[in-house]
Write a protein that holds these residues in place. Structure first.
Motif, PDB file in Angstrom:
ATOM      1  N   ILE A 217       0.824  -1.062   0.053  1.00  0.00           N
ATOM      2  CA  ILE A 217       0.070  -0.022  -0.079  1.00  0.00           C
ATOM      3  C   ILE A 217       0.893   1.331   0.175  1.00  0.00           C
ATOM      4  CG2 ILE A 217      -1.700   1.426   1.423  1.00  0.00           C
ATOM      5  CD1 ILE A 217      -2.976  -1.282   2.305  1.00  0.00           C
ATOM      6  N   ASP A 218       1.967   1.228   0.874  1.00  0.00           N
ATOM      7  CA  ASP A 218       2.805   2.330   0.749  1.00  0.00           C
ATOM      8  C   ASP A 218       3.572   2.510  -0.466  1.00  0.00           C
ATOM      9  OD1 ASP A 218       2.111   2.945   3.269  1.00  0.00           O
ATOM     10  OD2 ASP A 218       3.518   1.801   4.419  1.00  0.00           O
ATOM     11  N   MET A 219       4.063   1.370  -0.883  1.00  0.00           N
ATOM     12  CA  MET A 219       5.041   1.593  -1.965  1.00  0.00           C
ATOM     13  C   MET A 219       4.601   1.590  -3.514  1.00  0.00           C
ATOM     14  SD  MET A 219       7.881   2.148  -0.530  1.00  0.00           S
ATOM     15  CE  MET A 219       8.306   2.260   1.049  1.00  0.00           C
ATOM     16  N   ILE A 220       3.368   1.064  -3.783  1.00  0.00           N
ATOM     17  CA  ILE A 220       3.184   1.010  -5.020  1.00  0.00           C
ATOM     18  C   ILE A 220       2.891   2.291  -5.698  1.00  0.00           C
ATOM     19  CG2 ILE A 220       1.098   0.190  -6.641  1.00  0.00           C
ATOM     20  CD1 ILE A 220       0.869  -2.532  -5.282  1.00  0.00           C
ATOM     21  N   PRO A 221       2.087   3.121  -4.957  1.00  0.00           N
ATOM     22  CA  PRO A 221       1.926   4.635  -5.350  1.00  0.00           C
ATOM     23  C   PRO A 221       3.230   5.548  -5.629  1.00  0.00           C
ATOM     24  CG  PRO A 221       0.446   4.206  -3.778  1.00  0.00           C
ATOM     25  CD  PRO A 221       1.409   3.207  -3.744  1.00  0.00           C
ATOM     26  N   ARG A 222       4.350   5.153  -4.840  1.00  0.00           N
ATOM     27  CA  ARG A 222       5.593   5.873  -5.148  1.00  0.00           C
ATOM     28  C   ARG A 222       6.269   5.252  -6.106  1.00  0.00           C
ATOM     29  NH1 ARG A 222       7.908   6.101   1.319  1.00  0.00           N
ATOM     30  NH2 ARG A 222       5.882   7.104   2.173  1.00  0.00           N
ATOM     31  N   VAL A 223       6.067   3.987  -6.547  1.00  0.00           N
ATOM     32  CA  VAL A 223       6.816   3.306  -7.692  1.00  0.00           C
ATOM     33  C   VAL A 223       6.333   4.235  -8.993  1.00  0.00           C
ATOM     34  CG1 VAL A 223       6.913   1.277  -9.154  1.00  0.00           C
ATOM     35  CG2 VAL A 223       7.224   0.976  -6.630  1.00  0.00           C
ATOM     36  N   ARG A 224       4.904   4.261  -8.909  1.00  0.00           N
ATOM     37  CA  ARG A 224       4.357   5.066  -9.922  1.00  0.00           C
ATOM     38  C   ARG A 224       5.063   6.706 -10.271  1.00  0.00           C
ATOM     39  NH1 ARG A 224      -1.888   2.962  -9.273  1.00  0.00           N
ATOM     40  NH2 ARG A 224      -1.488   0.806  -9.884  1.00  0.00           N
TER      41      ARG A 224
END
Length: 233
Positions: A217-224
């Motif tokens: 939940i924390d990292m998927i948006p930051r990857v984009r």
């Protein structure tokens, strides 16, 4: 009247041709070696099957401990990939990708651990610890705990979430190593608490699952976000 003579082209019976008291023919040396190889192969396959059965009879904590050891190797390999070159040290995108991969691995491993623990609880599998497993549990528990502290310290200095996550995985391995001893000792003194081992396995599996969900939940948006940012740079 004279008896009629036997035809000349009749094939003699081997039982009649072979003189009485003679030993049966010895098979060639190649045939004996082939039979020996077949016998050894059968024994080896039986040994593998027995080993697989003995592994499946291990308790939930033992299974989780072995599974977490494999997970620890994978997570350490991902962290090494994260810092594989000088340019990658300052790459936030690679940092977040490593965390996402770790999150997926955490989810898969936690599902396997929980399924094994529930199976042991349903079948009432009793905790068994021999001398070898006892020694491995003590050493691995201590080493995993020390590695977890080192990884936490390095992750805090380098501000690396991937390294901190790797430290969390090592800490779980240390807890599992000591939980094997705890459940075995409790069962030795009180056989009615046979379910402690499976309960610890379920608890650890759910903890890993929750951590993996939070990581994704924390990292998927930051990857984009960082993907577009680094492409622009």
């Amino acid at each position: 009247m004279e008896p009629s003579a036997a035809p000349l082209d009749t094939t003699p019976d081997p039982a009649i041709v072979q003189p009485p008291g003679a030993s049966p023919p010895v098979p060639p040396r190649e045939q004996q070696q082939e039979q020996l190889r077949i016998g050894e192969s059968g024994q080896f396959n039986e040994g593998l099957e027995d080993r697989a059965v003995s592994v499946m009879r291990y308790s939930a904590s033992s299974f989780g401990f072995a599974f977490d050891a494999t997970l620890d190797v994978l997570s350490s390999a991902i962290v090494l990939w994260r810092y594989s070159n000088a340019a990658a040290v300052h790459s936030a995108h690679r940092e977040y990708i490593a965390c996402v991969i770790l999150g997926v691995i955490f989810l898969l491993s936690s599902i396997c651990i929980v399924i094994k623990a529930i199976h042991d609880l349903a079948k009432k599998v009793l905790p068994e610890v021999d001398d070898f497993l006892y020694s491995v549990s003590v050493l691995s528990g201590i080493l995993c705990t020390v590695l977890a502290v080192i990884k936490f310290m390095l992750g805090k200095v380098l501000t690396s979430r991937a390294l901190i996550t790797d430290g969390f995985n090592s800490l779980v391995g240390g807890i599992m190593g000591f939980s094997i001893l705890l459940s075995a000792e409790v069962f030795k003194h009180n056989s009615s608490v046979w379910y402690l081992d499976g309960s610890i396995g379920v608890l650890i599996g759910l903890t890993i699952f929750a951590y993996g969900i939070k990581l994704l939940i924390d990292m998927i948006p930051r990857v984009r976000q960082t993907r577009h940012y680094e492409m622009f740079e």
